[in-house]
Design an enzyme around this catalytic site. Structure first.
Site, PDB file in Angstrom:
ATOM      1  N   SER A 260      16.913  99.469  24.988  1.00 10.18           N
ATOM      2  CA  SER A 260      17.621 100.392  25.860  1.00 10.18           C
ATOM      3  C   SER A 260      18.881  99.754  26.412  1.00 10.18           C
ATOM      4  O   SER A 260      19.107  98.556  26.272  1.00 10.18           O
ATOM      5  CB  SER A 260      16.709 100.795  27.017  1.00 10.18           C
ATOM      6  OG  SER A 260      16.579  99.715  27.913  1.00 10.18           O
ATOM      7  N   LYS A 261      19.672 100.571  27.029  1.00  6.21           N
ATOM      8  CA  LYS A 261      20.923 100.124  27.618  1.00  6.21           C
ATOM      9  C   LYS A 261      20.673  98.991  28.619  1.00  6.21           C
ATOM     10  O   LYS A 261      21.421  98.032  28.689  1.00  6.21           O
ATOM     11  CB  LYS A 261      21.585 101.316  28.313  1.00  6.21           C
ATOM     12  CG  LYS A 261      22.795 100.979  29.148  1.00  6.21           C
ATOM     13  CD  LYS A 261      23.353 102.236  29.764  1.00  6.21           C
ATOM     14  CE  LYS A 261      24.149 102.052  31.043  1.00  6.21           C
ATOM     15  NZ  LYS A 261      24.269 100.737  31.599  1.00  6.21           N
ATOM     16  N   ARG A 262      19.593  99.136  29.354  1.00  7.08           N
ATOM     17  CA  ARG A 262      19.245  98.120  30.358  1.00  7.08           C
ATOM     18  C   ARG A 262      19.062  96.731  29.753  1.00  7.08           C
ATOM     19  O   ARG A 262      19.389  95.732  30.364  1.00  7.08           O
ATOM     20  CB  ARG A 262      17.933  98.502  31.055  1.00  7.08           C
ATOM     21  CG  ARG A 262      18.003  99.738  31.878  1.00  7.08           C
ATOM     22  CD  ARG A 262      16.739  99.845  32.704  1.00  7.08           C
ATOM     23  NE  ARG A 262      16.976  99.385  34.059  1.00  7.08           N
ATOM     24  CZ  ARG A 262      17.127 100.202  35.094  1.00  7.08           C
ATOM     25  NH1 ARG A 262      17.061 101.497  34.916  1.00  7.08           N
ATOM     26  NH2 ARG A 262      17.336  99.732  36.296  1.00  7.08           N
TER      27      ARG A 262
END
Length: 503
Positions: A260-262
């Site tokens: 994910s972006k995180r």
RNA sequence: GGUCCAUUCGUCUAUCGGUUAGGACGCCAGAUUUUCAUUCUGGAAAGAGGGGUUCGAUUCCCCUAUGGACUACCA
């Protein structure tokens, strides 16, 4: 398999930046299409008006363009299936929704989202399906007059697909083989919402894939559970279904779960092809392009995450990938994203670039550091230094001393390499250098080595002190390649300064 | 909870019943080098567990475990 022409599509939703996993999906579609001489179509699936993000569509197009993934038809290009933006195809979907309704394959339901939420929290595992639909408010459970009256009164409704229970639905997946799911576990999916007069993904997807004559649907594994629904939909319309291939997911480098972006923020690497600024929050996420990746490297790296050619070959151009790609060599399990390997790919591709190309990319970096240098010199420096770096911008750390004389000298190195006799020897070296006419690397080296031999100095001692004086620390390429590039005057000036400065 | 999918070195993966289980990234060591890198050579490192089938299983089947995806009027 039918002799259908290969036509594939990449169909992202414009809800934000294109995720690197989406890029890989687009890439595999592209490789497959081109290998079979087929068409690649870009369709924008913007049926969720709530989640639409301005700029996302442009971002997607620019990203794929940067990476060299080209489309034959689609948004921004046009083609026989136009329009390719689902929000512009409302009337088409309406017609097919009506067809399903007329054929008794779908029905109208009036239950509001709130009512359904209440039901779900009330009844454990509530599902809107054959076992429950007669208890709900829909055209199956209510008299026709009441349904008509509600619609006439402007009451909002949805159209649900009527799924017949207890039937094993077989999805023949090109990567996974036969996947069987019993229709009883499927719910009566919403296909259309009267509120915004738009279909949901499932209906729009099937209608468009059919109308655009898509032969193969290559998409992420997250779609596998809804594939049986799609098969049932094709059957309800009596259309030939495309072949399916569900790709494994890209996973977090550490721990488990979908990338994910995180993870990118947390671990310090991009998960988006291009830098992306979220229009709502203003948050900026880094991109591969801005981080100094070559598109070829990103493509090669991504291609090998979930697929391999079956031999030890790892460096492959787009053309080679098109030649070699095959769906049955795709792996079934998710691939953890190995950022370190990505860097290695970039290193490899930097080595393949010409010095002129690299110099052109390095110039802006030099400018940022306030350095103006002529192209010829930069090319020579790049040629000397490129094998040491993973990214163009690392060239600056490695070679700044070519452009700027050292301001200070690395303490540890000075301690180790600058001997008591060094000042005297370096001063002597200045004399030797100043007498040299031809300051080329070879000639300078010959003369300096002759001097060292004649004086019976220790080669290592001289050279290390020399390096410290010119570079400022213990690094860099062959000393005489450096002196040839910075020139006689500068070399001597640096030596004198070092003699005056280092204690 | 339910359904489906998956499971070989730390990571990406090769192996389509018989291999000293191969390669790459990363890591470690050595060599080369006037330095740092690069490069080269070498090394450590894997079949989730349990049952079957078979002369023989990493490979085929089942169970368990673990991981993942999905389970919206999102895609």
């Amino acid at each position: 398999m039918s002799a259908r022409k290969v036509r594939v599509r990449f169909a992202p939703s414009p809800t934000g930046a294109l995720h690197i996993g989406g890029v890989r999906t687009a890439l595999y579609n592209y490789l497959f299409a081109k290998q079979h001489g087929g068409d690649m179509i870009l369709r924008i699936e913007d049926t969720d008006s709530q989640r639409f993000v301005p700029g996302a569509e442009e971002y997607i197009i620019e990203s794929l363009n940067w990476l060299g993934i080209k489309f034959d038809e689609g948004v921004g290009i046009g083609g026989p299936g136009a329009p390719y933006r689902q929000s512009e195809r409302r009337d088409i979907y309406k017609k097919y929704v009506q067809q399903l309704l007329d054929g008794g394959r779908a029905y109208i339901a009036f239950d509001t989202p709130e009512e359904l939420d209440a039901k779900r929290s009330d009844v454990a595992n509530f599902q809107y399906d054959a076992s429950t639909r007669m208890e709900m408010r829909n055209s199956l459970s209510m008299p026709k007059e009441e349904v008509d009256a509600l619609i006439a009164a402007g009451k909002q409704y949805v159209v649900r697909f009527k799924i017949e229970p207890n039937e094993d639905v077989v999805v023949n997946d090109l990567i996974r083989g036969e996947v069987v799911i019993n229709s009883s576990i499927l719910d009566d999916k919403v296909l259309y919402k009267s509120a915004d007069e738009l279909p949901t993904y499932h209906l729009a997807n099937i209608v468009d894939d059919h109308l655009m004559d898509i032969s193969h649907v290559i998409r992420g594994e997250e779609w596998l559970p809804s594939a049986p629904l799609h098969v049932l939909l094709y059957r309800a319309f009596e259309w030939e279904a495309p072949r399916f291939a569900h790709l494994p997911l890209l996973l977090k480098p550490d721990g488990n779960g979908k990338l994910s972006k995180r993870d990118g923020d947390r671990l310090g690497f991009p998960v988006f092809p291009l830098e992306w600024k979220d229009p709502k929050t203003g948050d900026v996420s880094s991109g591969y392009r801005e981080s100094g990746y070559l598109p070829e490297a990103v493509i090669n790296f991504l291609a090998l995450l979930g697929w391999n050619p079956g031999n030890d070959q790892e460096i492959m151009s787009m053309d080679e990938l098109i030649q070699l790609f095959s769906l049955d060599r795709c792996s079934k399990s998710g691939a953890k994203f190995d950022y370190e390997k990505g860097k290695w790919f970039n290193h490899k591709y930097i080595q393949q670039k010409s010095n002129a190309e690299l110099a052109a990319m390095f110039m802006p970096v030099l400018k940022e550091h306030g350095v103006e240098a002529d192209a010829e010199k930069v090319e020579a420096i790049v040629g000397l230094m490129k094998e040491r770096v993973n990214f163009v911008k690392e060239l600056w750390d490695q070679s700044s001393f070519f452009f700027i004389a050292p301001e200070q000298y690395d303490e540890k190195t000075a301690k180790k390499r600058w001997k008591a006799e060094s000042p005297e020897q370096m001063t002597e070296l200045c004399e030797v250098l100043s007498g040299i006419e031809d300051f080329s690397a070879a000639n300078t080296e010959e003369i300096v080595k002759e001097w060292i031999a004649a004086k019976e100095y220790h080669l290592g001692n001289i050279m290390n002190a020399f390096r410290l004086a010119v570079v400022g620390e213990s690094k860099g390429p062959h000393m005489f390649d450096i002196t040839a590039l910075i020139g006689k005057e500068d070399t001597i000036a640096r030596l004198r300064k070092a003699v005056a400065t280092i204690k």
